[in-house]
Design a protein around this motif. Structure first.
Motif, PDB file in Angstrom:
ATOM      1  N   ARG A  34       0.826  -1.205   0.000  1.00 45.40           N
ATOM      2  CA  ARG A  34       0.000   0.000   0.000  1.00 45.40           C
ATOM      3  C   ARG A  34       0.865   1.262   0.000  1.00 45.40           C
ATOM      4  O   ARG A  34       0.543   2.251  -0.659  1.00 45.40           O
ATOM      5  CB  ARG A  34      -0.941  -0.046   1.205  1.00 45.40           C
ATOM      6  CG  ARG A  34      -2.204   0.782   1.056  1.00 45.40           C
ATOM      7  CD  ARG A  34      -3.081   0.611   2.274  1.00 45.40           C
ATOM      8  NE  ARG A  34      -3.654  -0.721   2.374  1.00 45.40           N
ATOM      9  CZ  ARG A  34      -3.593  -1.493   3.458  1.00 45.40           C
ATOM     10  NH1 ARG A  34      -2.948  -1.084   4.534  1.00 45.40           N
ATOM     11  NH2 ARG A  34      -4.158  -2.677   3.459  1.00 45.40           N
ATOM     12  N   THR A  39      -2.764  -0.996  -5.256  1.00 46.96           N
ATOM     13  CA  THR A  39      -4.166  -1.096  -4.822  1.00 46.96           C
ATOM     14  C   THR A  39      -4.768  -2.455  -5.147  1.00 46.96           C
ATOM     15  O   THR A  39      -5.964  -2.666  -4.964  1.00 46.96           O
ATOM     16  CB  THR A  39      -5.014   0.013  -5.479  1.00 46.96           C
ATOM     17  OG1 THR A  39      -4.862  -0.054  -6.908  1.00 46.96           O
ATOM     18  CG2 THR A  39      -4.571   1.387  -4.985  1.00 46.96           C
ATOM     19  N   ASP A  73      -8.594  -2.156  -0.649  1.00 44.47           N
ATOM     20  CA  ASP A  73      -7.756  -3.107  -1.373  1.00 44.47           C
ATOM     21  C   ASP A  73      -8.600  -4.039  -2.241  1.00 44.47           C
ATOM     22  O   ASP A  73      -9.649  -4.516  -1.820  1.00 44.47           O
ATOM     23  CB  ASP A  73      -6.964  -3.978  -0.388  1.00 44.47           C
ATOM     24  CG  ASP A  73      -6.027  -3.172   0.487  1.00 44.47           C
ATOM     25  OD1 ASP A  73      -5.379  -2.254  -0.041  1.00 44.47           O
ATOM     26  OD2 ASP A  73      -5.939  -3.475   1.693  1.00 44.47           O
TER      27      ASP A  73
END
Length: 504
Positions: A34, A39, A73
């Motif tokens: 991250r 992503t 995510d």
């Protein structure tokens, strides 16, 4: 997900590796991804990890993954049917193989998907099944049967999730139409058409082949009367496949090592030619009973013994190569992080996953490991002690690209009639100013030493800012509705406002 729908927006992802939690306790990795701007998370889970014995589940690795996620995510899990008791080929790692009892396999997949429901977006049935012997111990028909069962179980446990076809790799894309690898995938595409939603392609080799590679896999599907969206489950470079002279020397050395094995004295037990697993670094001691050294390790030992005489394009992949060559490889890697993504996105791919985040475990080093030689330097990060904190230059470029592409809806190639060597792309970003990405074709190894050829680029915006793939500000001369730039093999980001360079 509708099989005709392309995943919305653009996501840049990273693959954790091939053995998360397999050879050591599962550690933190999603926050590190991250921080690089990733992503999309791709990670492997093995049947042997989840059900080590019949009917006994161990959710340690799965829960370690889930515990690191946040709602933003996207998560892609590659499920490998590897088991010392449940599959035809007995192993806890690779190659995966068909199950002895399809009902047990279905129960395992259903229970795994149910535990992760709402947290995992993409479920993949094994990886590169056409790479038989190394990654899949079965036939194309076996894989279709397993894929069909896998799809049914995912749909039953998490109807909103998406099923990804096992990755179509370089073994397929670099081989002729009548090769075993292509025939394998053609069988899967024909007979498994109703058992997947996304077609995953692995983008290695020359980056500029990517549009053709993407079109090739679409053509596989169209030949059977349908088409699914294409995603890139792996990409990175440089690899040895891009340097014919270096690859020739490597192959000659390897053939000599295998020939030496074939001429071993009668009664000598031959070493397993595929003994070099990703973590096969145990010390070896000579004894009268010991088998001869495996040919893959003998190949690497020979290469290191004559390292100084090898082509520089081969040396740069080796541990301890001259610093200048190491730096050159790093710069090629940074350039290709950008070019591979931009070319894939311009071909309609909306999800890419970079191979890979880091070494499988802290402190592992074995320069005779052939897989490490071929792919080890592609890692974005490394451990300092037990902490995953060291960033390579490619990690900084990935973070820069992710920041520049934030909010991207699509990428379009701009044709330049009088400059066939020029690659130019327009990036559409929601709520952000214009962004163009430009580079020129050139030799992958020496091209950076050549000066760029100037071009007057149409630019009707009030300001112009340049930034290269290494995060260096590049001056551009603006003259009315054009700017003068010097595209080279190093990608240039051209924007109306200064792009932020991520810091760590």
């Amino acid at each position: 997900m509708s099989r005709s729908a392309v995943p919305v927006g653009v996501r840049l992802g990273i693959v954790r590796g091939i053995s998360y939690g397999m050879f050591g306790a599962p550690d933190s990795f999603v926050p590190e991804m991250r921080r690089l701007g990733g992503t999309l998370v791709r990670v492997y889970v093995y049947w042997s990890q989840v059900e080590p014995e019949p009917g006994r589940y161990d959710w340690t690795v799965v829960d370690a993954i889930l515990g690191q996620l946040d709602p933003a995510d996207e998560v892609w899990v590659t499920v490998c049917s590897s088991s010392p008791w449940a599959t035809r080929h007995r192993t806890g790692f690779l190659p995966s193989s068909p199950a002895h009892d399809p009902r047990r396999y279905a129960r395992f997949v259903s229970d795994l998907v149910a535990r992760c429901r709402g947290r995992v977006d993409y479920w993949q049935c094994n990886n590169e099944p056409s790479n038989t012997g190394l990654l899949w111990a079965g036939t194309a028909a076996d894989y279709v049967e397993q894929l069909t069962a896998f799809h049914r179980c995912v749909r039953g446990a998490a109807p909103e999730a998406t099923v990804v076809l096992g990755g179509c790799g370089y073994d397929v894309l670099s081989s002729p139409a009548d090769s075993p690898a292509r025939q394998f995938f053609d069988h899967v595409v024909e007979h498994g058409r109703d058992a997947f939603d996304l077609f995953s392609v692995h983008l290695y080799g020359d980056p500029h082949d990517i549009p053709g590679q993407v079109e090739s896999v679409r053509g596989m599907m169209r030949r059977h009367g349908y088409e699914r969206p294409v995603v890139a489950g792996e990409y990175n470079g440089p690899t040895l496949f891009e340097f014919p002279e270096a690859q020739s020397v490597f192959q000659q050395t390897m053939m000599a090592a295998f020939a030496e094995q074939g001429s071993a004295a009668p009664g000598t037990r031959p070493a397993d030619a595929t003994s070099d697993g990703p973590l096969d670094g145990a010390p070896r001691t000579a004894s009268p009973e010991a088998p001869p050294e495996a040919p893959d390790r003998r190949t690497m030992r020979t290469l290191y013994a004559r390292m100084a005489q090898l082509p520089p394009q081969l040396q740069m992949f080796m541990e301890g190569c001259p610093p200048g060559l190491a730096a050159k490889r790093d710069r090629i890697n940074c350039r290709q992080i950008v070019t591979r993504n931009i070319l894939a996105l311009a071909s309609g791919v909306t999800r890419t996953a970079c191979w890979n985040l880091a070494p499988e475990i802290p402190g592992y080093r074995d320069r005779l490991n052939m897989m490490g030689f071929l792919f080890g330097k592609l890692a974005l990060m490394d451990y300092d002690g037990t902490g995953l904190t060291r960033r390579y230059p490619s990690a900084d470029t990935f973070a820069l690209l992710a920041a520049c592409l934030d909010g991207t809806s699509h990428v379009r190639r701009i044709d330049v009639e009088d400059r066939p060597d020029l690659y130019a792309f327009e990036v559409s970003r929601a709520g952000r100013g214009p962004l163009h990405v430009l580079w020129a074709a050139g030799d992958v190894f020496t091209g950076e030493d050549e000066p760029g050829t100037p071009v007057d680029w149409p630019w009707p915006h009030p300001a112009a800012h340049g930034l290269d793939a290494f995060g260096t500000r590049v001056p551009v001369q603006r003259d009315g509705g054009t700017v003068r730039v010097r595209p080279s093999v190093t990608p240039l980001f051209l924007s109306a406002g200064p792009e932020a360079v991520p810091r760590h």
